[in-house]
Design a protein around this motif. Sequence first.
Motif, PDB file in Angstrom:
ATOM      1  N   VAL A 204      26.224 -46.117 -31.291  1.00 45.62           N
ATOM      2  CA  VAL A 204      25.957 -45.215 -31.429  1.00 45.62           C
ATOM      3  C   VAL A 204      25.172 -45.044 -33.495  1.00 45.62           C
ATOM      4  CG1 VAL A 204      27.617 -42.862 -32.869  1.00 45.62           C
ATOM      5  CG2 VAL A 204      28.270 -44.256 -30.988  1.00 45.62           C
ATOM      6  N   GLY A 205      24.123 -44.363 -33.729  1.00 39.64           N
ATOM      7  CA  GLY A 205      24.087 -44.531 -34.825  1.00 39.64           C
ATOM      8  C   GLY A 205      24.383 -43.822 -35.711  1.00 39.64           C
ATOM      9  N   VAL A 206      24.690 -44.262 -37.270  1.00 36.70           N
ATOM     10  CA  VAL A 206      26.606 -44.046 -37.884  1.00 36.70           C
ATOM     11  C   VAL A 206      25.944 -43.824 -39.436  1.00 36.70           C
ATOM     12  CG1 VAL A 206      28.071 -44.714 -36.679  1.00 36.70           C
ATOM     13  CG2 VAL A 206      27.543 -46.188 -38.336  1.00 36.70           C
ATOM     14  N   ASN A 207      25.011 -44.449 -39.901  1.00 35.43           N
ATOM     15  CA  ASN A 207      24.068 -44.853 -41.254  1.00 35.43           C
ATOM     16  C   ASN A 207      22.869 -45.036 -41.426  1.00 35.43           C
ATOM     17  OD1 ASN A 207      25.432 -47.142 -40.228  1.00 35.43           O
ATOM     18  ND2 ASN A 207      24.460 -47.743 -41.881  1.00 35.43           N
ATOM     19  N   TYR A 208      22.050 -45.341 -42.092  1.00 34.10           N
ATOM     20  CA  TYR A 208      20.521 -45.674 -41.833  1.00 34.10           C
ATOM     21  C   TYR A 208      21.363 -46.626 -42.916  1.00 34.10           C
ATOM     22  CZ  TYR A 208      18.351 -41.057 -40.432  1.00 34.10           C
ATOM     23  OH  TYR A 208      17.865 -39.963 -39.908  1.00 34.10           O
ATOM     24  N   ALA A 209      20.441 -47.369 -42.587  1.00 30.62           N
ATOM     25  CA  ALA A 209      20.591 -48.800 -43.095  1.00 30.62           C
ATOM     26  C   ALA A 209      19.987 -49.200 -44.409  1.00 30.62           C
ATOM     27  CB  ALA A 209      19.329 -50.590 -41.633  1.00 30.62           C
ATOM     28  N   CYS A 210      21.052 -50.287 -45.145  1.00 31.46           N
ATOM     29  CA  CYS A 210      20.040 -50.912 -46.369  1.00 31.46           C
ATOM     30  C   CYS A 210      18.866 -50.889 -46.159  1.00 31.46           C
ATOM     31  CB  CYS A 210      20.820 -52.087 -46.730  1.00 31.46           C
ATOM     32  SG  CYS A 210      21.132 -52.376 -48.547  1.00 31.46           S
ATOM     33  N   GLY A 211      19.068 -49.702 -48.124  1.00 35.46           N
ATOM     34  CA  GLY A 211      17.316 -49.741 -48.028  1.00 35.46           C
ATOM     35  C   GLY A 211      16.450 -48.472 -47.601  1.00 35.46           C
ATOM     36  N   ILE A 212      17.234 -48.063 -46.307  1.00 34.13           N
ATOM     37  CA  ILE A 212      16.578 -46.617 -45.913  1.00 34.13           C
ATOM     38  C   ILE A 212      17.257 -45.873 -46.570  1.00 34.13           C
ATOM     39  CG2 ILE A 212      15.671 -45.329 -43.801  1.00 34.13           C
ATOM     40  CD1 ILE A 212      15.386 -48.068 -42.687  1.00 34.13           C
ATOM     41  N   SER A 213      18.436 -45.921 -46.831  1.00 33.37           N
ATOM     42  CA  SER A 213      19.507 -44.909 -47.078  1.00 33.37           C
ATOM     43  C   SER A 213      19.541 -45.278 -48.486  1.00 33.37           C
ATOM     44  CB  SER A 213      21.059 -45.104 -46.464  1.00 33.37           C
ATOM     45  OG  SER A 213      21.675 -44.606 -47.240  1.00 33.37           O
ATOM     46  N   GLU A 214      19.654 -44.601 -49.476  1.00 31.68           N
ATOM     47  CA  GLU A 214      19.255 -44.275 -51.003  1.00 31.68           C
ATOM     48  C   GLU A 214      21.237 -44.776 -51.035  1.00 31.68           C
ATOM     49  OE1 GLU A 214      17.379 -41.019 -52.034  1.00 31.68           O
ATOM     50  OE2 GLU A 214      15.356 -42.174 -51.077  1.00 31.68           O
ATOM     51  N   LYS A 215      21.918 -44.433 -50.980  1.00 31.26           N
ATOM     52  CA  LYS A 215      23.101 -45.477 -51.246  1.00 31.26           C
ATOM     53  C   LYS A 215      23.576 -46.157 -50.754  1.00 31.26           C
ATOM     54  CE  LYS A 215      25.481 -41.296 -48.866  1.00 31.26           C
ATOM     55  NZ  LYS A 215      25.438 -41.553 -46.934  1.00 31.26           N
ATOM     56  N   PRO A 216      24.698 -46.367 -51.589  1.00 32.33           N
ATOM     57  CA  PRO A 216      25.330 -48.198 -50.821  1.00 32.33           C
ATOM     58  C   PRO A 216      25.789 -47.909 -49.742  1.00 32.33           C
ATOM     59  CG  PRO A 216      25.437 -48.141 -52.819  1.00 32.33           C
ATOM     60  CD  PRO A 216      25.258 -46.376 -53.065  1.00 32.33           C
TER      61      PRO A 216
END
Length: 246
Positions: A204-216
């Motif tokens: 299940v894709g639950v978050n955009y990975a680090c750097g793809i998401s802007e927030k921590p």
Amino acid sequence: MRVRVGIIGGTGISTLLSRAVEKNVKTPYGKASDKVLLGDLSGKRVAFIARHGKKHEIPPHSINHRANIYALKSLGVKNIISTSSVGIINANIRIGDFIILDDFLDFTKKPYTFFDKFDKKPVHVDLTNPFSPKLREILIGVCKEKGYSFQEKGIYVNTSGPRLETPAEIRMFNNLGADVVGQTIVPEVILSRELGIEYASIAVGVNYACGISEKPLSYEEVEEGMKRKEKQLKEIIKEVVGRINS
Ligand code: HPA
């Protein structure tokens, strides 16, 4: 009834089982993550293991994957369906999508094998199709029928954890072709293959990975992402188990 199907995942999935009993399975590799739960699902007797333990107390790098897979094998399991959460690297994948993994990149920092010594002959398992084509087909068929948002394929990169990745690591994984990142599935695929067990995984894709998401990133995000998809995931697992023959 013989146990032919194993499920490895979060504790939420265990609530699917009826007439459930806990079984303490001894293995030559030590303790599994938890007692194995044997229960009925879709007309089959299945064996469930909570990958991170009952209270989610076992971090990814401390999971005794060998004991988990061996325990299922020793109960007669021939097919394993696993569930997990992943960070999304490929921007075409949406939050909440299910991903039927079809290949992997191994960035774990220790080897996972049952063959620490070659007794009778060398064993180098083939991973041309790392995830069971037979089980993947069932998973894909069920996701299609249910009409849930999902990806038929996905390359999973496995890091050792428990820390999350850096932006540079995610850029590298992206350049290497990885679609999603997680910290648990690759040891299970390899060890299942070594014991001749069919293994497939629905992520299940639950978050955009680090750097793809802007927030921590936070663990709460992961947990909430899984909670949101739990009902659908359980429906998929229930249907898939019913369709596994042999
Ligand atoms: N990285 C590694 N594992 C994960 C992630 C992530 O972003 N999200 C859920 N599991």
